[in-house]
Design a protein around this motif. Structure first.
Motif, PDB file in Angstrom:
ATOM      1  N   ALA A 196      18.050  87.683  83.863  1.00  0.00           N
ATOM      2  CA  ALA A 196      17.370  88.934  84.340  1.00  0.00           C
ATOM      3  C   ALA A 196      17.154  89.728  83.351  1.00  0.00           C
ATOM      4  N   LEU A 197      16.247  90.899  83.538  1.00  0.00           N
ATOM      5  CA  LEU A 197      16.034  91.926  82.827  1.00  0.00           C
ATOM      6  C   LEU A 197      16.387  92.888  83.932  1.00  0.00           C
ATOM      7  N   TRP A 198      17.027  93.961  83.223  1.00  0.00           N
ATOM      8  CA  TRP A 198      17.603  95.060  84.347  1.00  0.00           C
ATOM      9  C   TRP A 198      16.779  96.336  84.333  1.00  0.00           C
ATOM     10  N   ALA A 199      16.200  96.638  85.214  1.00  0.00           N
ATOM     11  CA  ALA A 199      15.803  98.262  85.399  1.00  0.00           C
ATOM     12  C   ALA A 199      16.921  99.012  86.339  1.00  0.00           C
ATOM     13  N   TYR A 200      17.400 100.148  85.517  1.00  0.00           N
ATOM     14  CA  TYR A 200      18.299 100.993  86.161  1.00  0.00           C
ATOM     15  C   TYR A 200      17.772 101.952  86.943  1.00  0.00           C
ATOM     16  N   TYR A 201      18.294 102.358  88.122  1.00  0.00           N
ATOM     17  CA  TYR A 201      17.717 103.485  88.973  1.00  0.00           C
ATOM     18  C   TYR A 201      19.118 103.942  89.495  1.00  0.00           C
ATOM     19  N   THR A 202      18.857 105.352  90.155  1.00  0.00           N
ATOM     20  CA  THR A 202      19.976 105.593  91.042  1.00  0.00           C
ATOM     21  C   THR A 202      19.687 105.349  92.575  1.00  0.00           C
ATOM     22  N   ALA A 203      20.742 105.599  93.163  1.00  0.00           N
ATOM     23  CA  ALA A 203      20.737 104.925  94.734  1.00  0.00           C
ATOM     24  C   ALA A 203      19.702 105.701  95.277  1.00  0.00           C
ATOM     25  N   ASP A 204      19.423 106.936  94.989  1.00  0.00           N
ATOM     26  CA  ASP A 204      18.325 107.804  95.695  1.00  0.00           C
ATOM     27  C   ASP A 204      16.936 107.256  95.371  1.00  0.00           C
ATOM     28  N   ASP A 205      16.909 106.448  94.341  1.00  0.00           N
ATOM     29  CA  ASP A 205      15.499 105.907  93.990  1.00  0.00           C
ATOM     30  C   ASP A 205      15.097 104.512  94.445  1.00  0.00           C
ATOM     31  N   ILE A 206      16.019 103.938  95.139  1.00  0.00           N
ATOM     32  CA  ILE A 206      15.762 102.667  95.637  1.00  0.00           C
ATOM     33  C   ILE A 206      15.917 102.419  96.930  1.00  0.00           C
ATOM     34  N   VAL A 207      14.991 101.818  97.666  1.00  0.00           N
ATOM     35  CA  VAL A 207      15.006 101.616  99.147  1.00  0.00           C
ATOM     36  C   VAL A 207      14.776 100.067  99.309  1.00  0.00           C
ATOM     37  N   VAL A 208      15.862  99.361 100.007  1.00  0.00           N
ATOM     38  CA  VAL A 208      15.759  97.914 100.351  1.00  0.00           C
ATOM     39  C   VAL A 208      15.161  97.749 101.631  1.00  0.00           C
ATOM     40  N   ALA A 209      14.283  97.024 102.096  1.00  0.00           N
ATOM     41  CA  ALA A 209      13.524  97.040 103.123  1.00  0.00           C
ATOM     42  C   ALA A 209      14.752  96.260 104.398  1.00  0.00           C
ATOM     43  N   ALA A 210      14.467  97.001 105.444  1.00  0.00           N
ATOM     44  CA  ALA A 210      15.409  96.664 106.611  1.00  0.00           C
ATOM     45  C   ALA A 210      15.186  95.084 106.797  1.00  0.00           C
ATOM     46  N   GLY A 211      16.341  94.582 107.306  1.00  0.00           N
ATOM     47  CA  GLY A 211      16.261  92.787 107.445  1.00  0.00           C
ATOM     48  C   GLY A 211      16.269  92.078 106.192  1.00  0.00           C
ATOM     49  N   ALA A 212      16.498  92.848 105.050  1.00  0.00           N
ATOM     50  CA  ALA A 212      16.657  92.055 103.969  1.00  0.00           C
ATOM     51  C   ALA A 212      18.213  91.463 104.007  1.00  0.00           C
ATOM     52  N   ARG A 213      18.374  90.179 103.807  1.00  0.00           N
ATOM     53  CA  ARG A 213      19.598  89.507 104.013  1.00  0.00           C
ATOM     54  C   ARG A 213      20.043  89.029 102.588  1.00  0.00           C
ATOM     55  N   THR A 214      21.004  89.535 102.016  1.00  0.00           N
ATOM     56  CA  THR A 214      21.368  88.903 100.599  1.00  0.00           C
ATOM     57  C   THR A 214      22.737  88.532 100.862  1.00  0.00           C
ATOM     58  N   ASP A 215      23.147  87.406  99.653  1.00  0.00           N
ATOM     59  CA  ASP A 215      24.467  86.975  99.709  1.00  0.00           C
ATOM     60  C   ASP A 215      24.942  87.767  98.258  1.00  0.00           C
ATOM     61  N   THR A 216      26.349  87.850  98.004  1.00  0.00           N
ATOM     62  CA  THR A 216      26.690  88.522  96.806  1.00  0.00           C
ATOM     63  C   THR A 216      27.525  87.771  96.139  1.00  0.00           C
ATOM     64  N   TYR A 217      27.712  88.204  94.651  1.00  0.00           N
ATOM     65  CA  TYR A 217      28.761  87.393  93.784  1.00  0.00           C
ATOM     66  C   TYR A 217      29.338  88.360  92.933  1.00  0.00           C
ATOM     67  N   ALA A 218      30.390  88.604  92.700  1.00  0.00           N
ATOM     68  CA  ALA A 218      31.202  89.536  91.951  1.00  0.00           C
ATOM     69  C   ALA A 218      31.871  88.484  90.926  1.00  0.00           C
TER      70      ALA A 218
END
Length: 151
Positions: free
Chosen positions: A69-91
């Motif tokens: 990946a290449l990462w572009a950094y933003y604050t939470a206020d500058d990002i909107v994820v479309a409704a219904g977007a389903r993701t799985d997570t990994y930590a």
């Protein structure tokens, strides 16, 4: 024949922001996202950003190197994820951030810190329209050896 139109970045979000919900991750989700600006391969996860990134980061830690990946950094206020977007997570080893990937096609889309006090989020810049990256500065982060930037 299908023609793909690349969206142009808004000066500020041009999507309807209400109603919206804020999830534990701190990302705002707006129903009916009209202008997806970053999306996974299948289009199930679309992320609107306030502007193109001025810089992107290539990290060489074991996880980021594996993801490519290449990462572009933003604050939470500058990002909107479309409704219904389903993701799985990994930590990785239960560390500080949750990496999200599309639950349909598997593309890595973004990361969100587990600590809600951290404001920065990472968007996989490889999902952005290529013309958005033309002017972005490429930075290299030595995540494998302490996290310092090499340039």
């Amino acid at each position: 024949m299908t023609t793909r139109h690349e969206p142009s970045p808004p000066s500020r979000f041009s999507i309807a922001m209400a109603p919206q919900r804020t999830y534990e991750s701190g990302l705002r989700v707006a129903p009916g996202l009209e202008h997806p600006l970053a999306s996974c391969h299948c289009g199930a996860v679309c992320i609107a950003l306030v502007s193109p990134p001025s810089e992107v980061t290539a990290c060489n830690c074991s996880l980021c190197a594996s993801y490519g990946a290449l990462w572009a950094y933003y604050t939470a206020d500058d990002i909107v994820v479309a409704a219904g977007a389903r993701t799985d997570t990994y930590a990785c080893n239960g560390q500080r951030v949750d990496f999200h990937r599309c639950s349909v096609c598997g593309c890595l889309t973004h990361w969100v810190p587990r600590d809600p006090r951290r404001g920065r989020r990472g968007i996989n810049a490889r999902l952005l329209p290529p013309h958005w990256l033309e002017r972005a500065r490429l930075r290299h982060r030595d995540g494998a050896n302490g996290g310092e930037y090499l340039d």
